[in-house]
Write a protein that holds these residues in place. Structure first.
Motif, PDB file in Angstrom:
ATOM      1  N   GLN A 272     -16.406  -8.493   8.004  1.00  0.00           N
ATOM      2  CA  GLN A 272     -14.720  -9.087   7.971  1.00  0.00           C
ATOM      3  C   GLN A 272     -14.860 -10.244   6.478  1.00  0.00           C
ATOM      4  O   GLN A 272     -15.714 -10.060   6.002  1.00  0.00           O
ATOM      5  CB  GLN A 272     -15.812 -11.005   9.020  1.00  0.00           C
ATOM      6  CG  GLN A 272     -15.271 -10.330  10.561  1.00  0.00           C
ATOM      7  CD  GLN A 272     -15.502 -11.567  10.982  1.00  0.00           C
ATOM      8  OE1 GLN A 272     -14.531 -12.541  10.883  1.00  0.00           O
ATOM      9  NE2 GLN A 272     -16.213 -11.620  12.238  1.00  0.00           N
ATOM     10  N   TYR A 273     -13.884 -10.485   5.997  1.00  0.00           N
ATOM     11  CA  TYR A 273     -13.580 -10.765   4.712  1.00  0.00           C
ATOM     12  C   TYR A 273     -14.046 -12.039   4.837  1.00  0.00           C
ATOM     13  O   TYR A 273     -13.266 -13.128   5.070  1.00  0.00           O
ATOM     14  CB  TYR A 273     -11.962 -10.211   4.334  1.00  0.00           C
ATOM     15  CG  TYR A 273     -11.519 -10.599   2.705  1.00  0.00           C
ATOM     16  CD1 TYR A 273     -11.948  -9.923   2.683  1.00  0.00           C
ATOM     17  CD2 TYR A 273     -10.631 -11.707   3.046  1.00  0.00           C
ATOM     18  CE1 TYR A 273     -12.480 -10.681   0.808  1.00  0.00           C
ATOM     19  CE2 TYR A 273     -10.398 -12.362   1.610  1.00  0.00           C
ATOM     20  CZ  TYR A 273     -10.482 -12.048   0.679  1.00  0.00           C
ATOM     21  OH  TYR A 273     -10.595 -12.479  -0.727  1.00  0.00           O
TER      22      TYR A 273
ATOM     23  N   THR B 233      -8.007 -11.153  -6.042  1.00  0.00           N
ATOM     24  CA  THR B 233      -7.697 -11.059  -4.556  1.00  0.00           C
ATOM     25  C   THR B 233      -7.826 -10.541  -2.943  1.00  0.00           C
ATOM     26  O   THR B 233      -8.962  -9.721  -3.846  1.00  0.00           O
ATOM     27  CB  THR B 233      -6.557  -9.621  -4.586  1.00  0.00           C
ATOM     28  OG1 THR B 233      -5.360  -9.700  -6.795  1.00  0.00           O
ATOM     29  CG2 THR B 233      -5.799  -8.438  -3.847  1.00  0.00           C
ATOM     30  N   PRO B 234      -7.623 -10.278  -2.257  1.00  0.00           N
ATOM     31  CA  PRO B 234      -8.160  -9.417  -0.881  1.00  0.00           C
ATOM     32  C   PRO B 234      -8.374  -8.430  -1.041  1.00  0.00           C
ATOM     33  O   PRO B 234      -7.661  -7.661  -1.350  1.00  0.00           O
ATOM     34  CB  PRO B 234      -7.832 -10.359  -0.134  1.00  0.00           C
ATOM     35  CG  PRO B 234      -6.151 -10.296  -0.373  1.00  0.00           C
ATOM     36  CD  PRO B 234      -6.258 -11.148  -1.459  1.00  0.00           C
TER      37      PRO B 234
ATOM     38  N   PRO C  18      -7.901  -4.202   1.318  1.00  0.00           N
ATOM     39  CA  PRO C  18      -6.974  -4.569   2.156  1.00  0.00           C
ATOM     40  C   PRO C  18      -7.981  -5.106   3.191  1.00  0.00           C
ATOM     41  O   PRO C  18      -9.230  -4.348   3.839  1.00  0.00           O
ATOM     42  CB  PRO C  18      -7.141  -2.711   1.935  1.00  0.00           C
ATOM     43  CG  PRO C  18      -7.294  -2.507   0.484  1.00  0.00           C
ATOM     44  CD  PRO C  18      -8.399  -3.670   0.076  1.00  0.00           C
ATOM     45  N   LEU C  19      -7.015  -5.099   4.402  1.00  0.00           N
ATOM     46  CA  LEU C  19      -7.685  -6.008   5.120  1.00  0.00           C
ATOM     47  C   LEU C  19      -6.899  -5.180   6.799  1.00  0.00           C
ATOM     48  O   LEU C  19      -5.839  -4.845   7.004  1.00  0.00           O
ATOM     49  CB  LEU C  19      -6.979  -7.317   5.685  1.00  0.00           C
ATOM     50  CG  LEU C  19      -8.177  -7.517   4.349  1.00  0.00           C
ATOM     51  CD1 LEU C  19      -7.982  -9.913   4.437  1.00  0.00           C
ATOM     52  CD2 LEU C  19      -8.828  -7.994   4.972  1.00  0.00           C
TER      53      LEU C  19
ATOM     54  N   LYS D 147      -5.797  -6.347  11.244  1.00  0.00           N
ATOM     55  CA  LYS D 147      -5.674  -7.465  11.510  1.00  0.00           C
ATOM     56  C   LYS D 147      -6.322  -8.510  10.650  1.00  0.00           C
ATOM     57  O   LYS D 147      -6.159  -9.614  11.404  1.00  0.00           O
ATOM     58  CB  LYS D 147      -6.828  -7.366  13.003  1.00  0.00           C
ATOM     59  CG  LYS D 147      -6.568  -5.762  13.414  1.00  0.00           C
ATOM     60  CD  LYS D 147      -5.704  -5.695  14.257  1.00  0.00           C
ATOM     61  CE  LYS D 147      -4.368  -6.659  15.017  1.00  0.00           C
ATOM     62  NZ  LYS D 147      -3.198  -5.912  15.190  1.00  0.00           N
ATOM     63  N   ASN D 148      -5.431  -8.692   9.556  1.00  0.00           N
ATOM     64  CA  ASN D 148      -5.769  -9.549   7.667  1.00  0.00           C
ATOM     65  C   ASN D 148      -7.592 -10.007   8.444  1.00  0.00           C
ATOM     66  O   ASN D 148      -7.880 -11.628   8.087  1.00  0.00           O
ATOM     67  CB  ASN D 148      -5.172 -10.561   9.197  1.00  0.00           C
ATOM     68  CG  ASN D 148      -3.595 -10.122   8.530  1.00  0.00           C
ATOM     69  OD1 ASN D 148      -3.295 -10.041   8.144  1.00  0.00           O
ATOM     70  ND2 ASN D 148      -2.904 -10.655   9.776  1.00  0.00           N
ATOM     71  N   THR D 149      -8.250  -9.698   8.735  1.00  0.00           N
ATOM     72  CA  THR D 149      -9.471 -10.115   8.931  1.00  0.00           C
ATOM     73  C   THR D 149     -11.045  -8.872   8.113  1.00  0.00           C
ATOM     74  O   THR D 149     -11.791  -9.247   8.127  1.00  0.00           O
ATOM     75  CB  THR D 149      -9.726 -10.296  10.022  1.00  0.00           C
ATOM     76  OG1 THR D 149      -8.984 -11.283  11.672  1.00  0.00           O
ATOM     77  CG2 THR D 149     -10.768 -11.279  10.617  1.00  0.00           C
TER      78      THR D 149
ATOM     79  N   SER E 224      -5.465   2.523  15.097  1.00  0.00           N
ATOM     80  CA  SER E 224      -4.311   1.989  14.512  1.00  0.00           C
ATOM     81  C   SER E 224      -3.146   2.796  15.438  1.00  0.00           C
ATOM     82  O   SER E 224      -2.634   4.141  15.013  1.00  0.00           O
ATOM     83  CB  SER E 224      -3.459   1.960  13.680  1.00  0.00           C
ATOM     84  OG  SER E 224      -2.462   0.816  13.722  1.00  0.00           O
TER      85      SER E 224
END
Length: 222
Positions: A44-45, A109-110, A112-113, A115-117, A164
């Protein structure tokens, strides 16, 4: 007689092909033409804490609206500088003009994720060649069959693999999060069709082989 034999054989072959796809449980029976991407996940990020900016320099205004003459401002600055030299660290950074300012805000900068997680380490979109077609069929056969799953799963969930699937005429993707270390999978974008989501021993081995074929050795926490 021969014509009837070959006609019957051809019809049987076509029927077995149709039944093979139709026998998969929804929504996996709709994925023959879907775009399928397999992702290697790395936990998880966690956003990095942002360092707040220090206040801008200048003498504090004790009485709002009071204008301090320039010569008094200069005297005050000299006094503050002398005090700072005598007692280092007493005066907060940025209070004395010309002194080094505090740390600037850190903007991160986050990565690549999924499911945004979950952090995406790498990914592979399956093509239509013979190797990838075999992988597609394996994935769809696993998740399209209730017998691939059991109640045997861990009391944890740390997905190391994501899948996916995007159907051509449906904007909602069918996503899977797979945790080999916890022996289970969860779905997103559809209702899980089976009473259990833990892997059988055979299913776990098949998914492990798919991971190794695409990304190499499986980490312990994948």
């Amino acid at each position: 007689m021969k014509a009837n034999f070959w006609t019957t054989a051809a019809l049987a072959l076509m029927a077995s092909s149709v039944v093979g796809c139709a026998s998969r449980t929804a929504p996996f029976n709709e994925m023959d033409e879907a775009s399928i991407t397999v992702l290697r996940l790395q936990g998880q990020y966690t956003p990095t804490a942002v360092t707040p900016a220090a206040p801008t320099g200048g003498l504090p205004q004790l009485i709002p609206g009071l204008t301090v003459p320039p010569e008094l401002q200069q005297m005050g600055q000299q006094a503050l500088q002398g005090l700072q030299q005598a007692l280092p660290g007493l005066i907060p950074p940025g209070l004395i003009p010309g002194q080094p300012q505090g740390a600037a805000p850190t903007v991160t900068t986050p990565p690549p994720l999924f499911k945004n997680t979950f952090v995406i380490g790498s990914s592979r979109q399956l093509a239509n060649d013979s190797v990838d077609k075999d992988l597609r069929d394996q994935i769809l056969d696993i998740f399209g069959d209730e017998d691939s799953f059991s109640a045997d799963r861990g009391n944890c969930f740390s997905p190391g693999l994501g899948i996916s699937m995007q159907r051509p005429n449906n904007p909602v993707p069918v996503d899977l999060l797979i945790s080999l270390s916890c022996n289970q999978a969860v779905g997103d974008g559809f209702r899980w069709p089976y009473p259990a989501n833990g892997f059988t021993g055979e299913t776990r081995q098949k998914l492990t082989t798919i991971y190794q074929q695409l990304f190499g050795p499986v980490p312990p926490d994948a």
